[in-house]
Design a protein around this motif. Structure first.
Motif, PDB file in Angstrom:
ATOM      1  N   VAL A  40     -30.391   3.907   2.043  1.00  0.00           N
ATOM      2  CA  VAL A  40     -29.405   3.842   3.117  1.00  0.00           C
ATOM      3  C   VAL A  40     -30.169   3.788   4.435  1.00  0.00           C
ATOM      4  O   VAL A  40     -30.980   4.665   4.731  1.00  0.00           O
ATOM      5  CB  VAL A  40     -28.461   5.060   3.101  1.00  0.00           C
ATOM      6  N   LEU A  41     -29.912   2.744   5.216  1.00  0.00           N
ATOM      7  CA  LEU A  41     -30.607   2.551   6.487  1.00  0.00           C
ATOM      8  C   LEU A  41     -29.611   2.640   7.627  1.00  0.00           C
ATOM      9  O   LEU A  41     -28.649   1.858   7.680  1.00  0.00           O
ATOM     10  CB  LEU A  41     -31.308   1.194   6.526  1.00  0.00           C
ATOM     11  N   VAL A  62     -18.010  11.169   5.814  1.00  0.00           N
ATOM     12  CA  VAL A  62     -16.560  11.185   5.630  1.00  0.00           C
ATOM     13  C   VAL A  62     -16.190  10.727   4.222  1.00  0.00           C
ATOM     14  O   VAL A  62     -15.317  11.323   3.566  1.00  0.00           O
ATOM     15  CB  VAL A  62     -15.882  10.296   6.693  1.00  0.00           C
ATOM     16  N   LEU A  63     -16.843   9.677   3.727  1.00  0.00           N
ATOM     17  CA  LEU A  63     -16.576   9.224   2.369  1.00  0.00           C
ATOM     18  C   LEU A  63     -16.810  10.347   1.354  1.00  0.00           C
ATOM     19  O   LEU A  63     -15.993  10.553   0.442  1.00  0.00           O
ATOM     20  CB  LEU A  63     -17.459   8.019   2.040  1.00  0.00           C
ATOM     21  N   ALA A  64     -17.921  11.067   1.529  1.00  0.00           N
ATOM     22  CA  ALA A  64     -18.229  12.159   0.597  1.00  0.00           C
ATOM     23  C   ALA A  64     -17.216  13.296   0.722  1.00  0.00           C
ATOM     24  O   ALA A  64     -16.787  13.872  -0.294  1.00  0.00           O
ATOM     25  CB  ALA A  64     -19.643  12.672   0.857  1.00  0.00           C
ATOM     26  N   GLN A  65     -16.811  13.618   1.946  1.00  0.00           N
ATOM     27  CA  GLN A  65     -15.847  14.700   2.146  1.00  0.00           C
ATOM     28  C   GLN A  65     -14.483  14.357   1.544  1.00  0.00           C
ATOM     29  O   GLN A  65     -13.853  15.174   0.877  1.00  0.00           O
ATOM     30  CB  GLN A  65     -15.712  14.993   3.634  1.00  0.00           C
ATOM     31  N   ARG A  66     -14.034  13.116   1.789  1.00  0.00           N
ATOM     32  CA  ARG A  66     -12.733  12.732   1.264  1.00  0.00           C
ATOM     33  C   ARG A  66     -12.778  12.609  -0.264  1.00  0.00           C
ATOM     34  O   ARG A  66     -11.815  12.969  -0.954  1.00  0.00           O
ATOM     35  CB  ARG A  66     -12.284  11.393   1.885  1.00  0.00           C
ATOM     36  N   ALA A  67     -13.882  12.121  -0.795  1.00  0.00           N
ATOM     37  CA  ALA A  67     -14.017  12.020  -2.248  1.00  0.00           C
ATOM     38  C   ALA A  67     -13.997  13.394  -2.892  1.00  0.00           C
ATOM     39  O   ALA A  67     -13.376  13.597  -3.948  1.00  0.00           O
ATOM     40  CB  ALA A  67     -15.303  11.286  -2.598  1.00  0.00           C
ATOM     41  N   GLN A  68     -14.660  14.347  -2.257  1.00  0.00           N
ATOM     42  CA  GLN A  68     -14.659  15.714  -2.794  1.00  0.00           C
ATOM     43  C   GLN A  68     -13.256  16.307  -2.746  1.00  0.00           C
ATOM     44  O   GLN A  68     -12.805  16.949  -3.710  1.00  0.00           O
ATOM     45  CB  GLN A  68     -15.635  16.585  -1.994  1.00  0.00           C
ATOM     46  N   ALA A  69     -12.559  16.082  -1.641  1.00  0.00           N
ATOM     47  CA  ALA A  69     -11.200  16.630  -1.521  1.00  0.00           C
ATOM     48  C   ALA A  69     -10.262  16.032  -2.553  1.00  0.00           C
ATOM     49  O   ALA A  69      -9.362  16.722  -3.072  1.00  0.00           O
ATOM     50  CB  ALA A  69     -10.674  16.369  -0.110  1.00  0.00           C
ATOM     51  N   LEU A  70     -10.464  14.752  -2.876  1.00  0.00           N
ATOM     52  CA  LEU A  70      -9.581  14.063  -3.824  1.00  0.00           C
ATOM     53  C   LEU A  70     -10.123  14.058  -5.242  1.00  0.00           C
ATOM     54  O   LEU A  70      -9.510  13.470  -6.136  1.00  0.00           O
ATOM     55  CB  LEU A  70      -9.371  12.620  -3.348  1.00  0.00           C
ATOM     56  N   LYS A  71     -11.299  14.693  -5.415  1.00  0.00           N
ATOM     57  CA  LYS A  71     -11.933  14.776  -6.733  1.00  0.00           C
ATOM     58  C   LYS A  71     -12.193  13.385  -7.322  1.00  0.00           C
ATOM     59  O   LYS A  71     -11.932  13.117  -8.507  1.00  0.00           O
ATOM     60  CB  LYS A  71     -11.097  15.630  -7.692  1.00  0.00           C
ATOM     61  N   GLN A 100     -32.103  21.048  10.841  1.00  0.00           N
ATOM     62  CA  GLN A 100     -32.084  20.565  12.225  1.00  0.00           C
ATOM     63  C   GLN A 100     -30.803  19.803  12.549  1.00  0.00           C
ATOM     64  O   GLN A 100     -30.652  19.281  13.661  1.00  0.00           O
ATOM     65  CB  GLN A 100     -33.288  19.658  12.495  1.00  0.00           C
ATOM     66  N   GLY A 101     -29.880  19.730  11.584  1.00  0.00           N
ATOM     67  CA  GLY A 101     -28.591  19.101  11.849  1.00  0.00           C
ATOM     68  C   GLY A 101     -28.498  17.640  11.488  1.00  0.00           C
ATOM     69  O   GLY A 101     -27.445  17.024  11.660  1.00  0.00           O
ATOM     70  N   LYS A 102     -29.577  17.030  10.991  1.00  0.00           N
ATOM     71  CA  LYS A 102     -29.551  15.610  10.661  1.00  0.00           C
ATOM     72  C   LYS A 102     -28.982  15.412   9.264  1.00  0.00           C
ATOM     73  O   LYS A 102     -29.250  16.189   8.350  1.00  0.00           O
ATOM     74  CB  LYS A 102     -30.964  15.012  10.737  1.00  0.00           C
ATOM     75  N   TRP A 103     -28.203  14.334   9.105  1.00  0.00           N
ATOM     76  CA  TRP A 103     -27.573  14.039   7.826  1.00  0.00           C
ATOM     77  C   TRP A 103     -28.399  13.037   7.026  1.00  0.00           C
ATOM     78  O   TRP A 103     -28.964  12.100   7.596  1.00  0.00           O
ATOM     79  CB  TRP A 103     -26.161  13.483   8.048  1.00  0.00           C
ATOM     80  N   TYR A 104     -28.439  13.241   5.704  1.00  0.00           N
ATOM     81  CA  TYR A 104     -29.179  12.356   4.801  1.00  0.00           C
ATOM     82  C   TYR A 104     -28.281  11.990   3.622  1.00  0.00           C
ATOM     83  O   TYR A 104     -27.498  12.813   3.142  1.00  0.00           O
ATOM     84  CB  TYR A 104     -30.448  13.028   4.275  1.00  0.00           C
ATOM     85  N   TRP A 122     -23.969   1.779  11.100  1.00  0.00           N
ATOM     86  CA  TRP A 122     -24.258   2.372  12.413  1.00  0.00           C
ATOM     87  C   TRP A 122     -23.782   3.810  12.384  1.00  0.00           C
ATOM     88  O   TRP A 122     -22.592   4.076  12.221  1.00  0.00           O
ATOM     89  CB  TRP A 122     -23.531   1.590  13.512  1.00  0.00           C
ATOM     90  N   ASN A 123     -24.723   4.740  12.512  1.00  0.00           N
ATOM     91  CA  ASN A 123     -24.433   6.156  12.251  1.00  0.00           C
ATOM     92  C   ASN A 123     -23.792   6.270  10.875  1.00  0.00           C
ATOM     93  O   ASN A 123     -22.865   7.048  10.662  1.00  0.00           O
ATOM     94  CB  ASN A 123     -23.515   6.740  13.335  1.00  0.00           C
ATOM     95  N   VAL A 124     -24.317   5.497   9.946  1.00  0.00           N
ATOM     96  CA  VAL A 124     -23.670   5.307   8.653  1.00  0.00           C
ATOM     97  C   VAL A 124     -23.706   6.566   7.801  1.00  0.00           C
ATOM     98  O   VAL A 124     -22.782   6.820   7.018  1.00  0.00           O
ATOM     99  CB  VAL A 124     -24.307   4.109   7.910  1.00  0.00           C
ATOM    100  N   VAL A 125     -24.750   7.391   7.951  1.00  0.00           N
ATOM    101  CA  VAL A 125     -24.824   8.622   7.173  1.00  0.00           C
ATOM    102  C   VAL A 125     -24.056   9.734   7.881  1.00  0.00           C
ATOM    103  O   VAL A 125     -23.224  10.418   7.275  1.00  0.00           O
ATOM    104  CB  VAL A 125     -26.286   9.049   6.933  1.00  0.00           C
ATOM    105  N   GLY A 126     -24.324   9.900   9.189  1.00  0.00           N
ATOM    106  CA  GLY A 126     -23.709  10.993   9.940  1.00  0.00           C
ATOM    107  C   GLY A 126     -22.209  10.867  10.086  1.00  0.00           C
ATOM    108  O   GLY A 126     -21.526  11.864  10.344  1.00  0.00           O
TER     109      GLY A 126
END
Length: 814
Positions: free
Chosen positions: A299-300, A259-268, A287-291, A250-254
């Motif tokens: 991913v649905l 958040v998973l991608a951001q935290r993974a990048q921060a922690l390498k 347009q601001g939409k996340w994919y 639910w709002n799984v990408v946005g």
């Protein structure tokens, strides 16, 4: 001779990439034995340009290698000759398109992805048979196949600022195409799902687990990890082991994946959850939409998928949708305290947080099951060729079905939005209504009016091109509107409509609601493709020939009803007419009258179309509804009738009745629960000839006694960021700004983003957010703005009014 291996399956994901300076197409195929990657190497991209621009293109691109032009036997829809422009890589294609765009060189079909074009030109719509022979490229051909899919529902819990992940919930299930209730309840056991048509038999260990950052004893539900880095690594391994085809949430990408991608990048920590061991990519559109991009998986998002399948909910929050469908929701029931409660549970009761986390995952899966969303997406893919995760896509669906047939008729698709414009192409016809409170109103509805117009009157881009170049004395021509003329042969779009129509009839007979719904959405979207100036086939000669014909059909239907039967048509809207029966008609006779009207009008239209155009009519009018009582309201502060707003007491064939509201306060989320409940109760009392005066007076008394405070909340959506509201600040914006000011005091995260709803109450000091209301409620506001309009909207037809009911003055003449 080398043996050929055949694989029969369903394309669950498709990708394209440059590899060794050539184009590679990659298709992940789910089949009986598992999932296979089918790679097709050394492909070329292609789009089309007019012959007249070839010399300029050669000059513009003279320094580039890896491309070629080829004269083709095709033309555009204006009969101009074309060349195919082929490139050996996506990089070269992008560079050429950028250069030609800068030089205003027209291009056709340049936006069609090679990975999609390869399938569409072979009429592969999901189901595929792959023939593999050593030393030769794979060969693909269409087949019918319904896959079983492994699904993983994912939900994360974080700190208030989402800068640290507390836990990751994972709930695995198996979608099986022949199962009405896919296996989702067997705890950590082997799940067997089978498909008698496709022969799928699959066994898989089902996971229901929460990965928790912290220290504790592992249980069946929780696995603990000492820090965020090891938590993320464990999640990657879990996804690899489960090997899901679909990840849902639910709002799984946005939110979750972002958040998973951001935290993974921060922690390498590389989130290598793709089937090719490549990391998750989360990107944001202009347009601001996340994919989210994951090789070999889709991913649905539950919200987007519900909307795409035309489900309507007052709110699309997980809590609201779950309560609407199941009368159950999240394990933390107070939304305004949910963030604080999550933090408390993480500190004090991590098993409770795990149960909350996993229940959110399960709610998402249960919603997918209840609404049959995966089945809907599969059926949509089998009809249109769209990938499972494609959001929207009506234009792409049109292209996938239409372009290959157009090519075979000798044409290429037009340059985007290059069709005729500035013509008369209005929207659906809305008849002037006759306001009043009525008895015995019938609704007659044209079944899929716009698709039936396309099918009957041969509305078609290719047919228009052929019709316009035909001589005036040619036979087989059908006149349209805006100087359009359509040839009956070829007739691509009407043929597609005919095929879809037959498929929908079969789906209805088999009670396959997802397939029926998918077909309905696709057919109804075709007009939008022809009428939108951001679509390839936009042309107001096409759009006008649909909508203006619809206007004509509704007006002539109204006239025939009134002339042949003497009944009055009190309203009409797009594809429906509302017929008032005479006073002598008994309620039990209404259905017979409705069916009699439908039979007569269908025969009448068949004769009209045949005599005027020499073609077969596919217009089909149905008797839809009988309202024993019906209200067509007036516009506010006017004697004119409103449009797209009415209420009625619907009588079913078994004699049961229930209320129906259209466009009124009762079905509008921007009106308070107080006004909506009032309208429902009052209108039903009036329709059933029951007393209502004491109810209204008691409501006012309860309101002023503060007994209805929980029904006074407004909910309105933010259309843009709060900072963009500068000159005009509507009440919900004022409330949101007050809430954000309070959040800032306590260093809490921002509450409101564009698209979110603001809940507020009108107080003596103006609108205040529910979360931070400080002032007394302004009850007189609710009487004047919420109660009075609802009451007067119906009592005006009874020679009564809100003022008369609530006046405290003594009538001196009584």
């Amino acid at each position: 001779m080398t043996a050929v291996t055949a694989i029969r399956g369903f394309i669950i994901a498709r990708h394209q990439q440059d590899q060794n300076h050539t184009l590679q197409l990659r298709y992940w195929v789910r089949h009986d034995a598992g999932v296979s990657l089918i790679s097709i190497d050394h492909q070329e991209t292609v789009f089309f340009v007019c012959d007249e621009n070839v010399d300029d293109i050669r000059l513009i691109c003279r320094d580039l290698k890896g491309w070629r032009l080829k004269k083709l036997s095709l033309t555009d829809l204006n009969y101009k000759g074309v060349h195919g422009l082929y490139t050996r890589s996506l990089r070269i294609q992008r560079e050429i398109i950028e250069r030609l765009t800068r030089h205003a060189i027209a291009m056709m079909e340049e936006d069609i992805r090679p990975v999609d074009r390869y399938l569409m030109e072979r009429f592969i719509f999901g189901g595929v048979e792959v023939f593999l022979q050593p030393g030769l490229p794979p060969k693909l051909r269409p087949t019918d196949y319904k896959p079983s899919l492994t699904v993983l529902s994912v939900d994360i819990e974080t700190t208030m600022r989402a800068d640290l992940i507390h836990s990751i919930g994972c709930y695995q299930a198996i979608y099986s195409p022949n199962s009405d209730a896919p296996n989702s309840d067997a705890p950590n056991s082997d799940a067997i799902s089978s498909d008698s048509d496709g022969g799928v038999t699959q066994s898989c260990l089902l996971e229901r687990v929460v990965l928790m950052r912290g220290v504790g004893n592992n249980t069946e539900l929780i696995r603990y990890f000492p820090d965020e880095r090891t938590l993320l690594k464990a999640w990657v391994e879990l996804v690899k082991n489960i090997d899901p085809d679909l990840l849902i949430g639910w709002n799984v990408v946005g939110f979750d994946f972002k958040v998973l991608a951001q935290r993974a990048q921060a922690l390498k920590v590389p989130l290598t959850i793709g089937r090719d061991q490549q990391p998750l990519q989360v990107v944001q559109s202009g347009q601001g939409k996340w994919y989210a991009r994951i090789e070999g998986r889709n991913v649905l998002d539950g919200i987007d998928t519900l909307k795409n399948a035309t489900f309507h909910f007052e709110s699309y929050s997980l809590e609201s949708v779950a309560q609407s469908l199941f009368k159950r929701g999240k394990l933390i029931t107070h939304p305004n305290d949910r963030g604080e409660e999550i933090q408390r549970l993480y500190r004090e009761d991590q098993p409770a947080l795990a149960r909350y986390n996993l229940e959110d995952c399960k709610l998402v899966w249960d919603i997918f099951v209840e609404t049959r969303l995966i089945e809907y997406l599969i059926e949509r893919t089998r009809l249109t060729g769209l990938s499972l995760d494609k959001v929207g896509g009506s234009a792409a669906a049109f292209d996938f079905q239409y372009l290959p047939r157009l090519h075979r008729h000798g044409y290429v698709g037009p340059e985007y939005a290059s069709g005729a414009s500035g013509l008369d192409a209005p929207g659906g016809f809305v008849m002037e209504s006759l306001p009043g409170l009525y008895r015995n109103v019938l609704v007659l509805d044209f079944k899929s009016l716009y698709p039936s117009i396309i099918r009957t009157f041969k509305v078609d881009p290719c047919g228009l091109a052929e019709g316009l170049k035909a001589s005036s004395d040619d036979t087989g021509l059908v006149p349209g509107f805006n100087q359009a003329v359509f040839s009956q042969n070829p007739s691509i779009l009407p043929t597609i409509i005919e095929e879809l129509w037959a498929a929908r009839d079969q789906a209805k007979k088999r009670e396959n609601k997802p397939l029926s719904q998918a077909i309905k959405i696709i057919m109804n979207a075709f007009y939008g493709v022809l009428g939108s100036n951001v679509c390839r086939f936009f042309d107001q000669r096409l759009a006008g020939s649909i909508t203006l014909r619809g206007h004509q059909i509704l007006q002539q239907t109204r006239d025939e009803i009134e002339q042949a039967f003497g009944y009055q048509v009190i309203y009409g809207d797009t594809d429906s007419v509302f017929v008032l029966l005479d006073d002598a008609c008994k309620e039990e006779e209404a259905a017979d009258k409705g069916n009699e009207l439908a039979v007569y009008l269908n025969a009448w239209w068949s004769e009209q179309v045949q005599s005027r155009f020499g073609i077969e009519s596919h217009l089909e009018l149905e008797y839809e509804t009988h309202y024993s009582r019906f209200l067509m309201p007036r516009m506010r502060h006017s004697e004119k009738g409103s449009k797209k707003r009415y209420a009625g007491l619907l009588r079913s064939t078994n004699g049961d009745t229930h209320m129906v509201f259209k466009g009124l306060e009762n079905v509008r989320s921007d009106w308070t629960p107080l006004a909506r409940e009032l309208q429902s109760t009052l209108y039903e009392a009036v329709f059933r000839d029951q007393p209502y005066k004491e109810y209204i007076q008691m409501l006012i008394k309860q309101l002023r006694a503060s007994e209805l405070d929980d029904q006074l909340v407004y909910r309105r959506r933010l259309r843009q960021p709060l900072s963009d509201y500068i000159r005009m600040k509507p009440p919900h914006v004022q409330a949101a700004l007050k809430a954000e000011a309070e959040q800032s005091k306590y260093e809490r995260p921002v509450l409101y983003q564009p698209g979110m709803h603001v809940s507020y109450i009108m107080t003596v000091n103006g609108p205040e957010p529910v979360e931070y209301r400080r002032s007394a409620i302004d009850y007189e506001h609710y009487i004047e703005k919420q109660i009075m309009p609802v009451v007067d909207g119906i009592l005006c037809f009874l020679d009564d009014s809100f003022e008369a009911l609530t006046s405290q003055q003594v009538d001196l003449f009584s």
